[in-house]
Motif scaffolding. Structure first.
Motif, PDB file in Angstrom:
ATOM      1  N   ASN A 148      14.734 -81.180 -11.314  1.00  0.00           N
ATOM      2  CA  ASN A 148      14.140 -79.988 -10.695  1.00  0.00           C
ATOM      3  C   ASN A 148      15.219 -78.958 -10.368  1.00  0.00           C
ATOM      4  O   ASN A 148      15.166 -78.275  -9.352  1.00  0.00           O
ATOM      5  N   TRP A 201      18.103 -78.996  -0.599  1.00  0.00           N
ATOM      6  CA  TRP A 201      16.717 -78.539  -0.677  1.00  0.00           C
ATOM      7  C   TRP A 201      15.934 -79.308   0.368  1.00  0.00           C
ATOM      8  O   TRP A 201      16.372 -80.341   0.853  1.00  0.00           O
ATOM      9  N   ASP A 202      14.790 -78.769   0.702  1.00  0.00           N
ATOM     10  CA  ASP A 202      14.035 -79.300   1.815  1.00  0.00           C
ATOM     11  C   ASP A 202      12.560 -79.245   1.432  1.00  0.00           C
ATOM     12  O   ASP A 202      12.083 -78.207   0.998  1.00  0.00           O
ATOM     13  N   ASP A 203      11.857 -80.356   1.564  1.00  0.00           N
ATOM     14  CA  ASP A 203      10.451 -80.331   1.139  1.00  0.00           C
ATOM     15  C   ASP A 203       9.514 -79.767   2.200  1.00  0.00           C
ATOM     16  O   ASP A 203       8.311 -79.781   2.025  1.00  0.00           O
ATOM     17  N   ASN A 259      12.499 -76.063  -9.018  1.00  0.00           N
ATOM     18  CA  ASN A 259      12.073 -75.723  -7.658  1.00  0.00           C
ATOM     19  C   ASN A 259      13.027 -76.214  -6.577  1.00  0.00           C
ATOM     20  O   ASN A 259      12.879 -75.837  -5.427  1.00  0.00           O
ATOM     21  N   ASN A 260      13.993 -77.042  -6.922  1.00  0.00           N
ATOM     22  CA  ASN A 260      14.973 -77.458  -5.916  1.00  0.00           C
ATOM     23  C   ASN A 260      16.269 -76.661  -6.020  1.00  0.00           C
ATOM     24  O   ASN A 260      17.271 -77.015  -5.413  1.00  0.00           O
ATOM     25  N   VAL A 320      17.123 -74.483  -0.335  1.00  0.00           N
ATOM     26  CA  VAL A 320      15.840 -73.855  -0.663  1.00  0.00           C
ATOM     27  C   VAL A 320      14.727 -74.699  -0.043  1.00  0.00           C
ATOM     28  O   VAL A 320      14.829 -75.916   0.033  1.00  0.00           O
ATOM     29  N   TYR A 321      13.703 -74.043   0.439  1.00  0.00           N
ATOM     30  CA  TYR A 321      12.556 -74.708   1.059  1.00  0.00           C
ATOM     31  C   TYR A 321      11.346 -74.566   0.143  1.00  0.00           C
ATOM     32  O   TYR A 321      11.324 -73.740  -0.757  1.00  0.00           O
ATOM     33  N   GLN A 322      10.338 -75.353   0.455  1.00  0.00           N
ATOM     34  CA  GLN A 322       9.130 -75.274  -0.360  1.00  0.00           C
ATOM     35  C   GLN A 322       8.456 -73.912  -0.151  1.00  0.00           C
ATOM     36  O   GLN A 322       8.343 -73.445   0.977  1.00  0.00           O
TER      37      GLN A 322
HETATM   38  C1  LIG Z   1       9.938 -79.694  -6.097  1.00  0.00           C
HETATM   39  O1  LIG Z   1       8.974 -80.424  -6.809  1.00  0.00           O
HETATM   40  C2  LIG Z   1       9.047 -81.830  -6.570  1.00  0.00           C
HETATM   41  C3  LIG Z   1       8.066 -82.516  -7.507  1.00  0.00           C
HETATM   42  O2  LIG Z   1       6.988 -81.697  -7.785  1.00  0.00           O
HETATM   43  C4  LIG Z   1       8.728 -82.097  -5.106  1.00  0.00           C
HETATM   44  O3  LIG Z   1       8.794 -83.482  -4.834  1.00  0.00           O
HETATM   45  C5  LIG Z   1       9.739 -81.367  -4.234  1.00  0.00           C
HETATM   46  O4  LIG Z   1       9.419 -81.525  -2.872  1.00  0.00           O
HETATM   47  C6  LIG Z   1       9.765 -79.881  -4.590  1.00  0.00           C
HETATM   48  N1  LIG Z   1      10.859 -79.266  -3.854  1.00  0.00           N
HETATM   49  C7  LIG Z   1      10.719 -78.195  -3.067  1.00  0.00           C
HETATM   50  C8  LIG Z   1      11.948 -77.639  -2.421  1.00  0.00           C
HETATM   51  O5  LIG Z   1       9.644 -77.676  -2.865  1.00  0.00           O
END
Ligand SMILES: *[C@@H]1O[C@H](CO)[C@@H](O)[C@H](O)[C@H]1NC(C)=O
Ligand SMILES: *[C@@H]1O[C@H](CO)[C@@H](O)[C@H](O)[C@H]1NC(C)=O
Ligand SMILES: *[C@@H]1O[C@H](CO)[C@@H](O)[C@H](O)[C@H]1NC(C)=O
Ligand SMILES: *[C@@H]1O[C@H](CO)[C@@H](O)[C@H](O)[C@H]1NC(C)=O
Ligand SMILES: *[C@@H]1O[C@H](CO)[C@@H](O)[C@H](O)[C@H]1NC(C)=O
Ligand SMILES: *[C@@H]1O[C@H](CO)[C@@H](O)[C@H](O)[C@H]1NC(C)=O
Ligand SMILES: *[C@@H]1O[C@H](CO)[C@@H](O)[C@H](O)[C@H]1NC(C)=O
Ligand SMILES: *[C@@H]1O[C@H](CO)[C@@H](O)[C@H](O)[C@H]1NC(C)=O
Ligand SMILES: *[C@@H]1O[C@H](CO)[C@@H](O)[C@H](O)[C@H]1NC(C)=O
Ligand SMILES: *[C@@H]1O[C@H](CO)[C@@H](O)[C@H](O)[C@H]1NC(C)=O
Ligand SMILES: *[C@@H]1O[C@H](CO)[C@@H](O)[C@H](O)[C@H]1NC(C)=O
Ligand SMILES: *[C@@H]1O[C@H](CO)[C@@H](O)[C@H](O)[C@H]1NC(C)=O
Length: 530
Positions: A148, A201-203, A259-260, A320-322
């Motif tokens: 990612n 990165w941070d989910d 995305n990360n 980066v955050y979600q």
């Molecule tokens: C990027 O996508 C992955 C898988 O879809 C997910 O697990 C992860 O949390 C996402 N990262 C961010 C920073 O949103």
């Protein structure tokens, strides 16, 4: 119409207060046990001073050699099937402290990749070893793949290399996979540090939407940690480490495979970015947050918002955050207000007459609420509540709590929340048929709108916090609640208007900082095997 009375008496005293949901937060406090050098806190309000700043000043940015330096990411491009080589001299007189002295954090971002790379395909590979023979034989190195758009690894310097005699060197190679397009190129960054992760990165979503009107939106970060002497009202948010990017909704999948990657999000085709927004700090809802006021949006339009955090300026890595999506309101009589002087917890769209300026509207509402509140204050002063223990009406609640809850309730009733959406629980207000004479006559909204009723727990807060002598009562029967108040059922849009300290919402995200957690697990594993 809602009667504007000082003391509004409802049918019965309510019992079941809505409690704040326990935050499901994972506790990472143990992680502090590991002293990670710079101690970068990605939720910190301002750029860290001290250690990292003085370090970054020493860094020679013009050094073009392939030698990587502490916390100084290198950006490079690589063609398909190519390999690039780097080295990092371990500074044996700095590091993580006795046991972890020679741990090295490797992280990287892919900024862009060939458009024909599928989700499934192997991305860039990173090999690393302390043995220079790795450059001729990758098998003796360890391998990690970018996933990612992100990779991280932890290298521990072999014991033999700790001897004073030779400074150990970490050898790093980056290899690009084959691609059917022979001129395909990747752009990537790689950062090495003995102290911290250069990229993260941070989910969590971390930033969230407060409200919109047809052309603007207010977005806040989560609670920031901060130094004791931080003054939210005077701090200059220009120096904040947070950046916000607003993307067109058509790009919602643009970073699906990256995305990360902090680098990819920062360098993408954003519609608007940080410098175009009004930035400030707020303590609305309890904690310190940074807020971004975004103007110039189109009505009834969806957008994607990305928050990123920059470590030590924009060149030295970041997190980066979600992202999250939001939609502006339809054209109509709703106008987004925030940072009111008296009703300081109010930050939402309110009904407005055609062509009224936001400043004038804000003052009209705020002054009226202040005026009504003054009468309550006089009543409050008649009740002695902070004299002796016996006179205190409740063991845990003070007069200030009561004043505060009353104020929030008053603001929520005096300043209705406006929407152009017809959602269950919202009340249609025709022209001349608003909540109060004040709205009908002084504000006089020019078009019909939907009112988002105050949440019933805004009322319950005054019953809880104020002396029983005041006789505050809230409705308990569903029928009577739905006449003037409502519940927050969760969902895409708020079902009621909460004014006051934050109530945890349904979407209490798992506060896992995944990459940190992995690093901690790895360190634990090291301790056990020591
Ligand atoms: C990027 O996508 C992955 C898988 O879809 C997910 O697990 C992860 O949390 C996402 N990262 C961010 C920073 O949103
Ligand atoms: C190694 O780290 C120490 C302590 O942080 C620092 O004083 C020294 O300048 C560093 N040496 C090099 C070559 O960077
Ligand atoms: C990913 O690869 C697997 C087999 O390796 C295949 O079954 C699957 O369809 C692929 N998915 C995509 C999205 O290409
Ligand atoms: C480096 O790797 C080569 C090949 O595996 C090995 O022969 C050599 O002993 C290694 N050197 C060190 C210092 O470990
Ligand atoms: C191949 O990659 C180059 C460089 O990224 C790009 O300009 C070109 O359009 C690509 N060709 C094809 C057929 O995708
Ligand atoms: C914060 O700054 C404001 C404006 O400069 C000032 O009025 C206020 O007293 C300060 N508060 C504290 C606690 O220093
Ligand atoms: C905040 O800092 C920026 C850049 O240093 C400066 O241009 C701006 O005037 C400052 N704003 C305030 C309110 O001090
Ligand atoms: C933010 O901090 C305030 C005050 O400490 C707290 O009441 C609130 O629950 C926090 N919010 C979140 C989402 O953690
Ligand atoms: C608003 O819409 C116009 C016309 O469709 C478009 O050119 C512009 O980029 C849009 N602006 C935003 C901020 O979405
Ligand atoms: C405040 O109280 C005074 C006297 O009781 C009354 O005349 C006045 O209308 C009240 N003001 C408001 C805004 O309710
Ligand atoms: C609203 O009320 C005012 C006076 O109270 C009246 O002049 C006006 O015509 C009314 N407007 C509508 C749309 O009913
Ligand atoms: C009242 O409404 C709430 C929220 O919609 C619901 O959870 C509750 O079951 C209802 N109670 C009764 C007695 O209908």
């Amino acid at each position: 119409m809602f009667p504007v009375l000082l003391f509004i008496i409802f049918v019965r005293l309510c019992t079941g207060l809505k409690h704040r949901a326990d935050s499901q937060a994972l506790d990472f406090s143990d992680a502090n046990f590991f002293d990670v050098g710079f101690d970068l806190d990605i939720n910190e309000a301002i750029e860290p001073s001290g250690h990292i700043d003085s370090f970054l000043q020493r860094v020679d940015r013009d050094d073009k050699s392939k030698g990587l330096h502490e916390f100084t990411p290198i950006q490079n491009t690589i063609g398909q099937s190519q390999t690039q080589y780097y080295s990092f001299n371990v500074n044996t007189s700095s590091g993580l402290g006795e046991y972890y002295e020679f741990l090295i954090f490797l992280t990287g971002n892919i900024c862009s990749q060939p458009s024909n790379v599928k989700e499934n395909e192997t991305s860039l590979a990173v090999y690393y070893s302390f043995n220079s023979s790795m450059f001729s034989n990758f098998e003796i190195g360890q391998m990690v793949l970018y996933e990612n758009g992100y990779f991280q690894a932890l290298a521990d310097v072999p014991v033999a290399a700790n001897s004073e005699s030779d400074d150990s060197v970490l050898y790093i190679a980056v290899r690009a996979p084959q691609n059917t397009n022979t001129s395909a190129i990747w752009s990537y960054e790689i950062g090495v540090s003995q102290n911290d992760l250069v990229f993260q990165w941070d989910d969590r979503t971390w930033a969230s939407l407060v409200d919109t009107d047809p052309h603007s939106a207010l977005i806040v970060t989560g609670n920031l940690t901060t130094k004791e002497d931080f003054n939210a009202s005077s701090a200059n948010a220009t120096h904040s480490r947070y950046s916000l990017f607003i993307y067109d909704y058509q790009y919602r999948d643009l970073f699906k495979q990256l995305n990360n990657s902090w680098c990819a999000v920062k360098n993408g085709p954003a519609l608007m970015s940080t410098s175009q927004f009004q930035r400030s700090y707020t303590t609305r809802g309890g904690g310190l947050q940074q807020q971004f006021y975004v103007e110039g949006l189109n009505s009834s339009t969806k957008y994607v918002a990305y928050l990123v955090s920059n470590f030590g300026g924009s060149k030295f890595g970041g997190a980066v955050y979600q992202p999250f999506t939001f939609e502006t309101m339809d054209e109509g009589p709703c106008s987004l207000l925030y940072d009111l002087d008296f009703c300081d917890q109010v930050a939402y769209s309110v009904p407005m007459p055609y062509g009224q300026s936001k400043e004038k509207l804000r003052d009209t509402y705020d002054n009226y609420a202040r005026e009504v509140y003054t009468n309550f204050s006089k009543a409050m002063d008649q009740i002695s509540c902070e004299t002796t223990n016996d006179a205190i009406f409740s063991p845990v609640r003070t007069c200030d709590d009561c004043r505060n809850s009353y104020k929030n309730w008053l603001c929520s009733v005096m300043i209705p929340r406006c929407s152009t959406r017809d959602i269950k629980g919202y009340k249609l207000r025709e022209v001349n048929n608003s909540r109060s004479d004040f709205i009908n006559q002084e504000i006089a909204p020019s078009d019909p709108y939907f009112e988002i009723l105050p949440c019933v727990n805004v009322c319950q807060a005054i019953v809880r916090d104020c002396p029983a002598d005041f006789g505050f009562l809230c409705p308990t029967k569903n029928g009577s609640i739905s006449l003037s108040y409502y519940w927050d059922d969760g969902g895409e849009f708020p079902t009621c208007n909460y004014v006051g300290d934050v109530i945890a919402t349904v979407s209490a995200a798992t506060r896992a900082i995944l990459n940190w957690w992995m690093i901690m697990l790895m360190i634990s594993a090291l301790i056990i095997t020591l």
